[in-house]
Design an enzyme around this catalytic site. Structure first.
Site, PDB file in Angstrom:
ATOM      1  N   TYR A 294      56.675  43.140  38.102  1.00 46.77           N
ATOM      2  CA  TYR A 294      56.064  44.449  38.347  1.00 46.77           C
ATOM      3  C   TYR A 294      56.446  45.044  39.711  1.00 46.77           C
ATOM      4  CZ  TYR A 294      53.018  43.112  34.467  1.00 46.77           C
ATOM      5  OH  TYR A 294      52.535  42.742  33.242  1.00 46.77           O
TER       6      TYR A 294
ATOM      7  N   HIS B 184      53.653  51.727  39.094  1.00 49.69           N
ATOM      8  CA  HIS B 184      52.245  51.337  39.241  1.00 49.69           C
ATOM      9  C   HIS B 184      51.996  50.540  40.519  1.00 49.69           C
ATOM     10  CE1 HIS B 184      48.683  51.987  37.008  1.00 49.69           C
ATOM     11  NE2 HIS B 184      48.581  50.857  36.353  1.00 49.69           N
TER      12      HIS B 184
ATOM     13  N   TYR C 166      45.094  41.414  38.106  1.00 55.09           N
ATOM     14  CA  TYR C 166      45.870  42.524  37.556  1.00 55.09           C
ATOM     15  C   TYR C 166      45.123  43.818  37.842  1.00 55.09           C
ATOM     16  CZ  TYR C 166      49.334  39.458  35.638  1.00 55.09           C
ATOM     17  OH  TYR C 166      50.350  38.552  35.531  1.00 55.09           O
TER      18      TYR C 166
ATOM     19  N   ASN D  64      43.569  46.104  36.310  1.00 49.89           N
ATOM     20  CA  ASN D  64      42.239  46.426  35.764  1.00 49.89           C
ATOM     21  C   ASN D  64      41.121  45.552  36.329  1.00 49.89           C
ATOM     22  OD1 ASN D  64      42.903  44.080  34.469  1.00 49.89           O
ATOM     23  ND2 ASN D  64      42.573  44.831  32.396  1.00 49.89           N
TER      24      ASN D  64
ATOM     25  N   ASP E 278      48.969  54.846  42.708  1.00 51.55           N
ATOM     26  CA  ASP E 278      49.870  55.802  42.064  1.00 51.55           C
ATOM     27  C   ASP E 278      49.051  56.893  41.390  1.00 51.55           C
ATOM     28  OD1 ASP E 278      49.065  53.540  40.346  1.00 51.55           O
ATOM     29  OD2 ASP E 278      50.172  54.583  38.781  1.00 51.55           O
TER      30      ASP E 278
ATOM     31  N   ASN F  75      42.980  52.520  35.863  1.00 51.51           N
ATOM     32  CA  ASN F  75      42.193  51.289  35.704  1.00 51.51           C
ATOM     33  C   ASN F  75      41.871  50.597  37.027  1.00 51.51           C
ATOM     34  OD1 ASN F  75      41.917  51.449  32.931  1.00 51.51           O
ATOM     35  ND2 ASN F  75      43.853  50.398  32.537  1.00 51.51           N
TER      36      ASN F  75
END
Length: 199
Positions: free
Chosen positions: A17, A22, A77, A79, A104, A125
């Site tokens: 990632y 994100h 993560y 969320n 973001d 989230n």
């Protein structure tokens, strides 16, 4: 003794990632740590990579009469971002009004940025989790514009894609500008930071 500030960059952990849209919050936290000559570690029970530095009139890395700033990249993560933010606030005794979340923002074009205090989560989230865990949305946000996906591409796919290679340098320039904005926000207050950096 003055309470420290928390600058939490939102993102997802792991190399898969690292370069995605994100994860711009992580980029900004990395830039702040670089300026502050601070190294990230993973303290037990914080669910985050954490670095500590000080901020004064000269920016991050100041010495002497400077405020302490805790930089964080949640290891949860996106969320579950609020879990680590709450743990850090509790451990360091950071009040809600000294929490800055960098994330973001689809509704702002790339190359633009906005700072604000409070507001909803707008479907993000990471913000949703932070609001839930802190029991309030009244924290500062640095909204790093990434723009809307082209055509009919789903936003959930778009945010998890890397920036195009032609934008890599611009992405780092924007991360540096976000750091400048955070320095102004802490040193001079929100109106000054908004006047200077909101686009």
């Amino acid at each position: 003794m003055t309470a420290p500030w928390l600058v939490a960059g939102l993102g997802n952990p792991g190399p898969a990632y690292a370069a995605t849209r994100h994860n711009v919050g992580f980029l900004v936290a990395d830039e702040a740590a670089r300026r502050g000559n601070a190294s990230f570690s993973a303290p037990r029970g914080m669910y985050a990579d954490v670095a500590e530095t000080r901020l004064g009139a000269t920016g991050f890395g100041a010495v002497g009469d400077a405020v302490k700033v805790v930089l964080a990249k949640p290891r949860t993560y996106m969320n579950e971002s609020g879990r680590s933010i709450r743990a850090l606030c509790s451990f360091h005794k950071i009040p809600l009004e000294q929490v800055i979340v960098v994330h973001d923002e689809l509704d702002i074009d790339f190359g633009q940025m906005r700072l604000k205090l409070g507001g909803g989560d707008n479907g993000h989230n990471g913000l949703k989790s932070t609001r839930a865990h802190l029991g309030s949305g009244d924290f500062y946000r640095v909204r790093y514009g990434i723009g809307r996906p082209p055509g009919r591409q789903a936003a959930s796919d778009y945010v998890l894609q890397p920036f195009p290679s032609k934008l890599r340098e611009d992405v780092l320039v924007e991360a540096a500008r976000a750091c400048d904005a955070i320095e102004t926000l802490i040193n001079e207050g929100l109106p000054a930071a908004q006047n200077k950096f909101n686009t």
